[in-house]
Design an enzyme around this catalytic site. Structure first.
Site, PDB file in Angstrom:
ATOM      1  N   GLY A 189      -9.749   4.144  -5.828  1.00  0.00           N
ATOM      2  CA  GLY A 189      -8.516   3.717  -6.000  1.00  0.00           C
ATOM      3  C   GLY A 189      -7.398   4.049  -5.186  1.00  0.00           C
ATOM      4  CB  VAL A 190      -3.805   4.777  -5.891  1.00  0.00           C
ATOM      5  CG1 VAL A 190      -3.790   5.516  -6.804  1.00  0.00           C
ATOM      6  CG2 VAL A 190      -2.590   4.923  -4.908  1.00  0.00           C
ATOM      7  CG  ASP A 191      -7.356  10.312  -6.411  1.00  0.00           C
ATOM      8  OD1 ASP A 191      -8.298  11.053  -7.214  1.00  0.00           O
ATOM      9  OD2 ASP A 191      -7.029  11.110  -5.513  1.00  0.00           O
ATOM     10  CB  SER A 200      -3.411   4.706 -16.690  1.00  0.00           C
ATOM     11  OG  SER A 200      -3.454   6.067 -16.784  1.00  0.00           O
ATOM     12  CB  THR A 201      -2.542  -0.478 -14.329  1.00  0.00           C
ATOM     13  OG1 THR A 201      -2.408  -0.426 -13.038  1.00  0.00           O
ATOM     14  CG2 THR A 201      -1.482  -0.172 -15.362  1.00  0.00           C
ATOM     15  N   GLY A 202      -5.706   0.607 -13.354  1.00  0.00           N
ATOM     16  CA  GLY A 202      -6.999   0.234 -12.553  1.00  0.00           C
ATOM     17  C   GLY A 202      -8.067   0.842 -13.200  1.00  0.00           C
ATOM     18  CG  ASP A 251      -1.748   1.297   1.542  1.00  0.00           C
ATOM     19  OD1 ASP A 251      -2.565   1.116   2.283  1.00  0.00           O
ATOM     20  OD2 ASP A 251      -1.576   2.138   0.470  1.00  0.00           O
ATOM     21  CG  ASN A 300     -10.298  12.850 -10.953  1.00  0.00           C
ATOM     22  OD1 ASN A 300     -10.448  14.064 -10.592  1.00  0.00           O
ATOM     23  ND2 ASN A 300     -11.071  12.037 -10.109  1.00  0.00           N
TER      24      ASN A 300
HETATM   25  N1  APR Z   1      -1.321   1.511  -3.125  1.00  0.00           N
HETATM   26  C1  APR Z   1      -0.810   1.329  -4.149  1.00  0.00           C
HETATM   27  N2  APR Z   1      -1.501   1.007  -5.419  1.00  0.00           N
HETATM   28  C2  APR Z   1      -2.839   1.032  -5.405  1.00  0.00           C
HETATM   29  C3  APR Z   1      -3.431   1.351  -3.912  1.00  0.00           C
HETATM   30  C4  APR Z   1      -2.807   1.348  -3.105  1.00  0.00           C
HETATM   31  N3  APR Z   1      -3.448   1.774  -1.666  1.00  0.00           N
HETATM   32  N4  APR Z   1      -4.783   1.179  -4.398  1.00  0.00           N
HETATM   33  C5  APR Z   1      -4.869   0.973  -5.739  1.00  0.00           C
HETATM   34  N5  APR Z   1      -3.598   0.824  -6.207  1.00  0.00           N
HETATM   35  C6  APR Z   1      -3.302   0.394  -7.598  1.00  0.00           C
HETATM   36  C7  APR Z   1      -4.440  -0.159  -8.364  1.00  0.00           C
HETATM   37  O1  APR Z   1      -4.340  -1.778  -8.116  1.00  0.00           O
HETATM   38  C8  APR Z   1      -3.672  -0.077  -9.883  1.00  0.00           C
HETATM   39  O2  APR Z   1      -2.897  -0.845 -10.254  1.00  0.00           O
HETATM   40  O3  APR Z   1      -3.137   1.549  -8.540  1.00  0.00           O
HETATM   41  C9  APR Z   1      -3.236   1.285  -9.764  1.00  0.00           C
HETATM   42  C10 APR Z   1      -3.933   2.561 -10.225  1.00  0.00           C
HETATM   43  O4  APR Z   1      -5.265   2.321 -10.255  1.00  0.00           O
HETATM   44  P1  APR Z   1      -6.607   3.551 -10.119  1.00  0.00           P
HETATM   45  O5  APR Z   1      -6.182   3.753  -8.541  1.00  0.00           O
HETATM   46  O6  APR Z   1      -7.919   2.796 -10.246  1.00  0.00           O
HETATM   47  O7  APR Z   1      -5.971   4.590 -10.939  1.00  0.00           O
HETATM   48  P2  APR Z   1      -6.202   4.692 -12.279  1.00  0.00           P
HETATM   49  O8  APR Z   1      -6.340   3.698 -13.139  1.00  0.00           O
HETATM   50  O9  APR Z   1      -4.852   5.799 -12.840  1.00  0.00           O
HETATM   51  O10 APR Z   1      -7.312   5.636 -12.559  1.00  0.00           O
HETATM   52  C11 APR Z   1      -7.497   6.898 -12.013  1.00  0.00           C
HETATM   53  O11 APR Z   1      -9.710   6.616 -10.702  1.00  0.00           O
HETATM   54  O12 APR Z   1      -9.631   6.460  -8.577  1.00  0.00           O
HETATM   55  C12 APR Z   1      -9.878   7.223  -9.705  1.00  0.00           C
HETATM   56  O13 APR Z   1      -9.720   9.482  -9.075  1.00  0.00           O
HETATM   57  C13 APR Z   1      -9.189   8.655  -9.735  1.00  0.00           C
HETATM   58  O14 APR Z   1     -10.378   9.292 -11.452  1.00  0.00           O
HETATM   59  C14 APR Z   1      -9.265   8.788 -11.252  1.00  0.00           C
HETATM   60  C15 APR Z   1      -9.046   7.158 -11.747  1.00  0.00           C
END
Ligand code: APR
Length: 161
Positions: free
Chosen positions: A25-27, A110-112, A3, A17
């Site tokens: 997600g990570v945001d 971007s992979t989530g 994490d 975003n």
């Molecule tokens: N620590 C590390 N990596 C994480 C965590 C964490 N706590 N939570 C999620 N991730 C990973 C996910 O598994 C993925 O591999 O971060 C990567 C990016 O995934 P997302 O967080 O979904 O971000 P992204 O794909 O860039 O999409 C961004 O999602 O949360 C919203 O506000 C954000 O609109 C934006 C979009």
């Protein structure tokens, strides 16, 4: 694997975003760990275009800074997604230089939710990180993989450099 919000590094990167007003997600994890003052500072920035990056304090996080970058939404690969993702890493490294940051951790941008294939994204990430480290070997760069799928992609991508 782990994490990113728990890491004691100078800066952690947020996959945000363009509003910079938080999300899932990570945001979501970063904002909930940093506390409400992070959102307050982000509000004052007023957004961030895809491919660019903005820096804020880390507040309750162990990290001193959060570097918010906005990755491309995957639209099939013919809309400049690769270049935009590469620009995210370069924009973050520009802020590393400007703020004399010595350690930084990236999520797999971007992979989530944004759906960028992890195999392709990890190759871009590893290439950009390696290029940066060529001229800044003193900086510690961590790629944080939140699950095994992404970890395996990074592991594979590292073999190619
Ligand atoms: N620590 C590390 N990596 C994480 C965590 C964490 N706590 N939570 C999620 N991730 C990973 C996910 O598994 C993925 O591999 O971060 C990567 C990016 O995934 P997302 O967080 O979904 O971000 P992204 O794909 O860039 O999409 C961004 O999602 O949360 C919203 O506000 C954000 O609109 C934006 C979009």
């Amino acid at each position: 694997m782990g994490d990113i919000t728990a890491l004691r590094v100078d800066a952690i990167v947020n996959a945000a975003n363009s509003s910079l007003l938080g999300g899932g997600g990570v945001d979501g994890a970063i904002h909930s760990a940093a506390g409400p003052l992070l959102l307050e500072e982000c509000r004052k920035i007023g957004g961030c275009p895809t491919g660019e990056a903005k820096i804020t304090a880390g507040y309750r996080l162990a990290a001193r800074f959060v570097i918010h970058t906005v990755g491309p939404v995957w639209r099939g690969g013919e809309h400049g997604e690769d270049d935009l993702l590469a620009r995210c890493y370069r924009s973050c490294f520009e802020l590393v230089r400007q703020n004399e940051i010595q350690s930084i951790a990236f999520p797999a941008i971007s992979t989530g939710a944004y759906g960028f294939p992890a195999e392709r994204a990890s190759r871009i990430a590893v290439r950009e990180i390696a290029a940066f480290l060529e001229n800044a070997s003193f900086v510690e760069v961590t790629a944080v993989c939140f699950n095994k799928r992404v970890y395996d992609c990074y592991h594979e991508a590292l073999k190619s450099i």
